[in-house]
Scaffold this motif. Structure first.
Motif, mmCIF file in Angstrom:
data_model
loop_
_atom_site.group_PDB
_atom_site.id
_atom_site.type_symbol
_atom_site.label_atom_id
_atom_site.label_comp_id
_atom_site.label_asym_id
_atom_site.label_seq_id
_atom_site.Cartn_x
_atom_site.Cartn_y
_atom_site.Cartn_z
ATOM 1 N N LYS A 1 -58.116 -51.708 -63.270
ATOM 2 C CA LYS A 1 -57.858 -50.310 -62.365
ATOM 3 C C LYS A 1 -56.825 -49.336 -63.288
ATOM 4 O O LYS A 1 -56.901 -48.209 -63.035
ATOM 5 C CB LYS A 1 -57.399 -50.599 -61.066
ATOM 6 N N GLU B 1 -45.878 -54.050 -54.022
ATOM 7 C CA GLU B 1 -46.118 -54.991 -52.809
ATOM 8 C C GLU B 1 -46.349 -56.208 -53.257
ATOM 9 O O GLU B 1 -46.101 -57.205 -52.657
ATOM 10 C CB GLU B 1 -47.064 -54.364 -51.738
ATOM 11 N N LEU B 2 -47.406 -56.429 -54.299
ATOM 12 C CA LEU B 2 -47.838 -57.352 -54.744
ATOM 13 C C LEU B 2 -46.636 -58.390 -55.450
ATOM 14 O O LEU B 2 -46.501 -59.565 -55.400
ATOM 15 C CB LEU B 2 -49.051 -57.442 -55.556
ATOM 16 N N LEU C 1 -54.522 -58.652 -61.152
ATOM 17 C CA LEU C 1 -55.340 -57.972 -60.372
ATOM 18 C C LEU C 1 -55.592 -56.381 -60.804
ATOM 19 O O LEU C 1 -56.712 -55.977 -60.702
ATOM 20 C CB LEU C 1 -54.668 -58.058 -59.134
ATOM 21 N N TYR C 2 -54.580 -55.865 -61.067
ATOM 22 C CA TYR C 2 -54.895 -54.340 -61.407
ATOM 23 C C TYR C 2 -55.091 -53.827 -62.871
ATOM 24 O O TYR C 2 -54.907 -52.822 -63.016
ATOM 25 C CB TYR C 2 -53.587 -53.625 -60.835
ATOM 26 N N LYS D 1 -59.107 -67.695 -60.217
ATOM 27 C CA LYS D 1 -58.021 -67.305 -60.146
ATOM 28 C C LYS D 1 -57.802 -65.938 -60.374
ATOM 29 O O LYS D 1 -58.314 -65.238 -61.102
ATOM 30 C CB LYS D 1 -57.051 -67.881 -61.590
ATOM 31 N N ILE D 2 -56.767 -65.361 -59.480
ATOM 32 C CA ILE D 2 -56.483 -64.109 -59.240
ATOM 33 C C ILE D 2 -55.513 -63.886 -60.375
ATOM 34 O O ILE D 2 -54.288 -63.997 -60.003
ATOM 35 C CB ILE D 2 -56.192 -63.661 -57.794
ATOM 36 N N ILE D 3 -55.725 -63.225 -61.251
ATOM 37 C CA ILE D 3 -54.659 -62.852 -62.340
ATOM 38 C C ILE D 3 -55.026 -61.411 -62.844
ATOM 39 O O ILE D 3 -55.995 -60.813 -62.637
ATOM 40 C CB ILE D 3 -54.728 -63.573 -63.674
ATOM 41 N N ASP E 1 -49.297 -50.601 -54.295
ATOM 42 C CA ASP E 1 -49.693 -51.920 -54.070
ATOM 43 C C ASP E 1 -49.328 -53.051 -55.183
ATOM 44 O O ASP E 1 -49.192 -54.021 -54.857
ATOM 45 C CB ASP E 1 -51.384 -51.823 -54.599
ATOM 46 N N GLN F 1 -62.059 -60.753 -57.142
ATOM 47 C CA GLN F 1 -60.633 -60.162 -56.964
ATOM 48 C C GLN F 1 -60.551 -58.988 -56.133
ATOM 49 O O GLN F 1 -59.765 -58.854 -55.294
ATOM 50 C CB GLN F 1 -60.153 -60.018 -58.336
ATOM 51 N N TRP G 1 -56.750 -58.367 -48.220
ATOM 52 C CA TRP G 1 -55.280 -58.120 -47.952
ATOM 53 C C TRP G 1 -54.527 -57.015 -47.570
ATOM 54 O O TRP G 1 -53.921 -56.897 -46.830
ATOM 55 C CB TRP G 1 -54.532 -58.878 -49.433
ATOM 56 N N LYS G 2 -55.482 -55.902 -48.445
ATOM 57 C CA LYS G 2 -54.962 -54.528 -48.031
ATOM 58 C C LYS G 2 -55.305 -54.137 -46.713
ATOM 59 O O LYS G 2 -54.719 -53.283 -46.026
ATOM 60 C CB LYS G 2 -55.559 -53.571 -48.977
ATOM 61 N N TYR H 1 -52.852 -65.863 -49.006
ATOM 62 C CA TYR H 1 -54.157 -66.335 -49.883
ATOM 63 C C TYR H 1 -54.613 -67.779 -49.141
ATOM 64 O O TYR H 1 -55.771 -67.935 -49.014
ATOM 65 C CB TYR H 1 -53.791 -66.030 -51.090
ATOM 66 N N MET I 1 -49.970 -59.545 -52.822
ATOM 67 C CA MET I 1 -50.392 -60.517 -52.084
ATOM 68 C C MET I 1 -49.825 -61.823 -52.116
ATOM 69 O O MET I 1 -49.566 -62.574 -53.146
ATOM 70 C CB MET I 1 -52.058 -60.918 -52.466
ATOM 71 N N SER I 2 -49.275 -62.215 -51.026
ATOM 72 C CA SER I 2 -48.581 -63.445 -50.944
ATOM 73 C C SER I 2 -49.434 -64.714 -51.058
ATOM 74 O O SER I 2 -50.622 -64.741 -50.522
ATOM 75 C CB SER I 2 -47.651 -63.603 -49.678
#
Lengths: 164, 213
Positions: free
Chosen positions: B31, B210-211, B27-28, B23-25, B207, A36, A43-44, A6, A1-2
């Motif tokens: 998952k 791309e991220l 992310l995956y 904070k978005i850290i 994903d 999150q 974003w997706k 965001y 995600m850029s």
């Protein structure tokens, strides 16, 4: 995600995302996971936004759908891995997330509502019009008006007369 | 003074800290760990199933009076298990402390190599499986009776090692097809069992890539 996406498309609506995610989670860890996931899904799914509704409406709807899906998933997982007793036990856990005690109490009361009622009251409190809430929830504005009154009565009971 | 819920809502969020986005850290992180764990769990269950199957083939072969067929099928399954274990041991060396992207990328490379190896293995597995069945069938009472019936009904028929040539040709063609398509058969089997979870792995990896950009 850029970071551009965001900052420009998600951050202006982060407030409502936070408010909704808080209403569907009991712990800080869950809240952060939900937040999150919502950001990631926005974003997706950004290419699927066709402009039929406002970007903010679309974000509300997406956030609610994701929270409801995650809560359902979590329930299913709990049913698989824990006993009913443990579920009830964890459900009573309080999460004092805000410095304002009245707000914490209100949140605790909102969490006791059904999942759909939670969505309705959150949007109502965000001063969304009945028509927009109805569009997001997928019902009629009249139904929303009736529901909001009923929910407010229930919240009053839950807050034990601490509110008008 | 008592407040309305609307007021509580409005005034409660005046405190700026109330709406600070986390904070978005990583992310995956969760998952990728979940999906890899799931694949590994499924793999373990599959191996247990194969061990049981090998034992059933061996014992079943003796009980049914076809010990050689039971032994060959059982050995094929054992070879499958050993190959899977060899790959699983390689996986143990993957460093889980690296970032989630690197971890999932390494895992994806591992699974690609795993699938390629098993596709090659399947090109021998299925033909041997089929041939051993045919050879065993040839020496059963029923097999002998059928062959005798065919030969006596057509005395002019050409034979190869006592078997009608057309049957030998059919067996040869089926074996060749199995050797050629063994890899595809394996992929089909793989997709039935692991299709969804492997798709999920690919989606996560796409994903994450791309991220990163």
């Amino acid at each position: 995600m850029s970071s551009d996406f965001y900052t420009s498309s998600i951050l202006p609506h982060a407030g409502i995302i936070i408010k909704i995610c808080r209403a569907y989670t009991d712990t800080q860890e869950d809240f952060e996971d939900y937040f999150q996931e919502v950001c990631l899904q926005i974003w997706k799914s950004r290419d699927r936004f066709r402009g039929d509704s406002k970007w903010s409406t679309w974000i509300y709807r997406l956030t609610l759908n994701i929270c409801l899906t995650l809560i359902k998933k979590k329930k299913n997982n709990r049913q698989h891995y824990t006993s009913e007793y443990e579920i009830r036990d964890e459900g009573t856990e309080e999460n004092r997330s805000f410095s304002d005690e009245s707000l914490n109490q209100l949140y605790e009361a909102i969490k006791k509502l059904s999942e759909i009622d939670r969505a309705v009251i959150l949007l109502y409190l965000e001063e969304k019009r009945n028509k927009e809430i109805a569009e997001i929830i997928g019902t009629s504005p009249n139904n929303i008006a009736v529901r909001v009154n009923r929910i407010k009565e229930r919240l009053k009971t839950l807050l034990d007369g601490k509110i008008d | 003074m008592e407040k309305s819920i609307e007021n509580i809502w409005k005034t409660g969020f005046i405190d700026h800290n109330a709406l600070v986005a986390p904070k978005i850290i990583n992310l995956y992180n969760q998952k990728s760990i979940h999906v890899i764990d799931k694949i590994m769990r499924m793999g373990k269950v599959n191996l247990i199933y194969l061990v049981v199957l090998a034992a059933i083939f061996l014992l079943g072969g003796f009980i049914a009076g076809t010990p050689y067929l039971g032994l060959v099928w059982s050995l094929l399954i054992v070879a499958h298990i050993l190959l899977a274990l060899k790959h699983t041991n390689v996986l143990k060396n993957i460093d889980k402390s690296v970032n989630s992207y690197q971890y999932i990328k390494t895992f994806d490379e591992w699974i690609t190599y795993f699938i390629a190896d098993f596709m090659l293995f399947s090109r021998f597995f299925y033909p041997i499986f089929f041939l051993s069945f045919v050879i065993q069938a040839r020496f059963t009472d029923a097999g002998r009776k059928i062959l005798n019936y065919i030969i006596t009904s057509n005395p002019d028929m050409s034979l190869f090692l006592g078997v009608p040539t057309f049957i030998v040709i059919i067996v040869f063609v089926v074996t060749a097809v199995l050797a050629l398509c063994g890899g595809l058969l394996y992929k089909l089997d793989l997709n039935i069992v692991y299709g969804r979870v492997l798709k999920k792995l690919n989606e996560i990896l796409t994903d994450m890539e791309e991220l990163k950009h």
